[in-house]
Motif scaffolding. Structure first.
Motif, mmCIF file in Angstrom:
data_model
loop_
_atom_site.group_PDB
_atom_site.id
_atom_site.type_symbol
_atom_site.label_atom_id
_atom_site.label_comp_id
_atom_site.label_asym_id
_atom_site.label_seq_id
_atom_site.Cartn_x
_atom_site.Cartn_y
_atom_site.Cartn_z
ATOM 1 N N ILE A 304 30.849 26.733 50.701
ATOM 2 C CA ILE A 304 30.796 26.430 49.440
ATOM 3 C C ILE A 304 31.506 27.406 48.402
ATOM 4 N N ALA A 305 31.058 28.565 48.720
ATOM 5 C CA ALA A 305 31.296 29.699 47.787
ATOM 6 C C ALA A 305 32.869 30.330 48.129
ATOM 7 N N THR A 306 33.142 30.280 49.349
ATOM 8 C CA THR A 306 34.716 30.954 49.576
ATOM 9 C C THR A 306 35.748 30.139 48.741
ATOM 10 N N PRO A 307 35.678 28.957 48.811
ATOM 11 C CA PRO A 307 36.929 28.324 47.998
ATOM 12 C C PRO A 307 36.821 28.652 46.466
ATOM 13 N N LEU A 308 35.752 28.684 46.018
ATOM 14 C CA LEU A 308 35.651 28.864 44.428
ATOM 15 C C LEU A 308 36.096 30.373 44.278
ATOM 16 N N VAL A 309 35.707 31.452 45.054
ATOM 17 C CA VAL A 309 36.195 32.758 45.048
ATOM 18 C C VAL A 309 37.803 32.989 45.140
ATOM 19 N N LEU A 310 38.344 32.079 46.070
ATOM 20 C CA LEU A 310 39.546 32.381 46.313
ATOM 21 C C LEU A 310 40.261 31.542 45.192
ATOM 22 N N LEU A 311 39.918 30.470 44.589
ATOM 23 C CA LEU A 311 40.452 29.904 43.310
ATOM 24 C C LEU A 311 40.412 30.748 42.069
ATOM 25 N N TYR A 312 39.429 31.656 41.725
ATOM 26 C CA TYR A 312 39.346 32.410 40.885
ATOM 27 C C TYR A 312 40.300 33.673 40.908
ATOM 28 N N GLN A 313 40.227 34.218 41.957
ATOM 29 C CA GLN A 313 41.248 35.242 42.360
ATOM 30 C C GLN A 313 42.610 34.843 42.260
ATOM 31 N N GLY A 314 42.937 33.875 42.950
ATOM 32 C CA GLY A 314 44.470 33.287 42.739
ATOM 33 C C GLY A 314 44.871 33.002 41.322
ATOM 34 N N TRP A 315 44.043 32.458 40.657
ATOM 35 C CA TRP A 315 44.093 32.208 39.030
ATOM 36 C C TRP A 315 44.434 33.494 38.393
ATOM 37 N N THR A 316 43.592 34.583 38.686
ATOM 38 C CA THR A 316 43.858 35.981 37.995
ATOM 39 C C THR A 316 45.007 36.444 38.161
ATOM 40 N N TYR A 317 45.576 36.602 39.650
ATOM 41 C CA TYR A 317 46.730 37.118 39.825
ATOM 42 C C TYR A 317 47.936 36.092 39.209
ATOM 43 N N TRP A 318 47.693 35.121 38.989
ATOM 44 C CA TRP A 318 48.840 34.111 38.343
ATOM 45 C C TRP A 318 48.738 34.536 36.997
ATOM 46 N N VAL A 319 47.658 34.613 36.226
ATOM 47 C CA VAL A 319 47.784 34.810 34.925
ATOM 48 C C VAL A 319 48.402 36.119 34.533
ATOM 49 N N PHE A 320 48.155 37.298 35.272
ATOM 50 C CA PHE A 320 48.679 38.612 35.128
ATOM 51 C C PHE A 320 49.802 38.856 36.122
ATOM 52 N N ARG A 321 50.824 37.749 36.417
ATOM 53 C CA ARG A 321 51.960 38.008 37.234
ATOM 54 C C ARG A 321 53.285 38.768 36.574
ATOM 55 N N LYS A 322 53.407 38.936 35.327
ATOM 56 C CA LYS A 322 54.536 39.368 34.754
ATOM 57 C C LYS A 322 54.535 40.728 34.965
#
Length: 335
Positions: A304-322
Motif C-alpha cells: 500500500i505505502a510503496t507506490p505512494l512514496v514512489l509517486l511523491y518522489q517522482g513528482w518532486t523530481y519532476w517539479v525541480f527538473r530545470k
C-alpha cells in the motif's frame, strides 16, 4: 517464493534505491570542494540537491526499518557489531541535514563556509563508510554460535573492506559529477563533465578490482551477470559523458550503482551476514527472519505505502527538473 526470500529482495531493492539516490547526493556534496570555485558555484551545487536530499534519505529509514522488522537477528548483529561506523554515519547525516538548513541563515562568509565544509566532510565520510560496511557484510565477519559479533572495529578495516569504501566513494563522486552536469548550465556544467571523466576512470579501476575480488570470493552465475552489467554501464556512461549526452550518462551511472549493489546482494544470498569463523554460524534468510505472520502483515503494508512514496518522489523530481546556474543566484541573496 517464500516470504523471507521476498523480503530479502525488497530490502535489497531499498538499499539499491538509497545508494542510487543518495549516491549522487553525496557526490554533489563532495563536489562542493572539488568542483566549485567560489561561493555562488557552491550554492548552485547545493541548490541542485536542495529539494530532494531529505527525500532521498527516506530510503535509508525504510531499509533500516524493514531490516529490523523482517530480519531482527540480522539487524541486532549488524548494529551491535558495526556500532561505531554506523554511529559515525548517523552523526554525519544529522550534521549534514543541519548544515543544509543553517548555511543560509546568516550572510557572513565565515558562517556559510563553515557549513559548506561540514557538507563536504559529512558527504565524503558516509560515502566511504557505507562501502566498508557492505563489503564486510558480504565478505563475512566474526560471528559466534550465538549469532553475536565477536570482533573489533579493526576487524572491519581489512584490505577488502577498505577497497569497498574506495569504490563507493569514487562511484558516488562520479555519479554526483554526472548529475551536476545534467542539472547545471554554463562553465560549471563543462567542468563537471571533465571531472566526471577522471572520476569515472578512477572508479572503473577500483570497482573492477573490488567486483572481481567479490566474484572470486563469494560469487555465482547471477552475480557474474550483474558484474558484467555494472562494468558495461560504467564504460558506456563515460562514453555518453564525453559525447555530452548528460541524460544518458546519468541514467547509465545509475545503472552502474544498481548493478554493483545487486551483485553484492546476489553474492550474499541466502546468507544475510556470513560468519568468518564457521559457515554454520552464519545468519541466513531462514534463521534470521521474523515469523511468517509478521512478514505477511509487512507485505500488505509495503504494497500500500510503496507506490505512494514512489509517486511523491517522482513528482518532486519532476517539479525541480530545470537546470540552474550562477546567473540564477541573486547577488544579495542569503538563502
Amino acid at each position: 517464493m517464500e516470504l523471507h526470500n521476498v523480503w530479502f529482495v525488497l530490502i535489497a531493492v531499498l538499499w539499491t534505491g538509497y545508494f542510487f539516490l543518495e549516491g549522487f547526493d553525496f557526490g554533489v556534496g563532495i563536489l562542493t570542494r572539488l568542483l566549485a570555485r567560489d561561493r555562488p558555484e557552491r550554492r548552485v551545487l547545493i541548490n541542485t540537491i536542495g529539494p530532494v536530499w531529505d527525500g532521498n534519505e527516506v530510503w535509508l529509514l525504510t531499509a533500516g526499518g524493514a531490516t529490523f522488522a523482517a530480519f531482527p537477528d540480522w539487524y541486532a548483529t549488524l548494529f551491535s557489531g558495526f556500532y561505531l561506523p554506523l554511529l559515525l554515519i548517523l552523526v554525519c547525516l544529522i550534521v549534514r541535514g543541519v548544515a543544509f538548513e543553517y548555511r543560509a541563515k546568516r550572510p557572513e562568509e565565515r558562517w556559510q563556509r563553515s557549513w559548506e565544509t561540514a557538507i563536504f566532510w559529512t558527504s565524503l565520510l558516509p560515502a566511504f563508510l557505507w562501502g566498508v560496511a557492505f563489503a564486510n557484510i558480504v565478505h563475512g565477519v566474526p560471528i559466534d554460535r550465538n549469532f553475536e559479533y565477536v570482533g573489533t572495529v579493526g576487524d572491519l578495516l581489512d584490505p577488502y573492506a577498505l577497497l569497498g569504501g574506495a569504490v563507493t566513494l569514487t562511484l558516488f563522486t562520479f555519479h554526483g559529477a554526472v548529475f551536476t552536469a545534467l542539472k547545471t548550465v554554463g562553465d560549471i556544467r563543462v567542468r563537471a563533465r571533465r571531472l566526471a571523466l577522471w572520476a569515472g576512470l578512477l572508479t572503473a579501476v577500483v570497482a573492477l578490482a573490488f567486483l572481481l575480488w567479490t566474484q572470486a570470493d563469494t560469487g555465482n552465475g547471477r552475480s557474474l551477470v550483474a558484474l558484467v552489467v555494472a562494468v558495461a554501464a560504467l564504460l558506456t556512461a563515460l562514453a555518453a559523458n564525453q559525447a555530452g549526452r548528460e541524460g544518458w550518462a546519468f541514467a547509465l551511472s545509475g545503472v552502474t550503482v544498481v548493478a554493483a549493489v545487486a551483485m553484492l546482494f546476489l553474492a550474499l544470498f541466502p546468507d544475510v551476514m556470513p560468519s568468518s569463523l564457521n559457515a554454520q554460524w552464519s545468519l541466513t534468510v531462514t534463521n534470521a527472519s521474523s515469523s511468517p505472520y509478521t512478514l505477511k502483515i509487512m507485505t500488505w503494508c509495503a504494497g500500500i505505502a510503496t507506490p505512494l512514496v514512489l509517486l511523491y518522489q517522482g513528482w518532486t523530481y519532476w517539479v525541480f527538473r530545470k537546470r540552474i546556474g550562477t546567473q540564477h543566484i541573486a547577488a544579495d541573496a542569503v538563502h
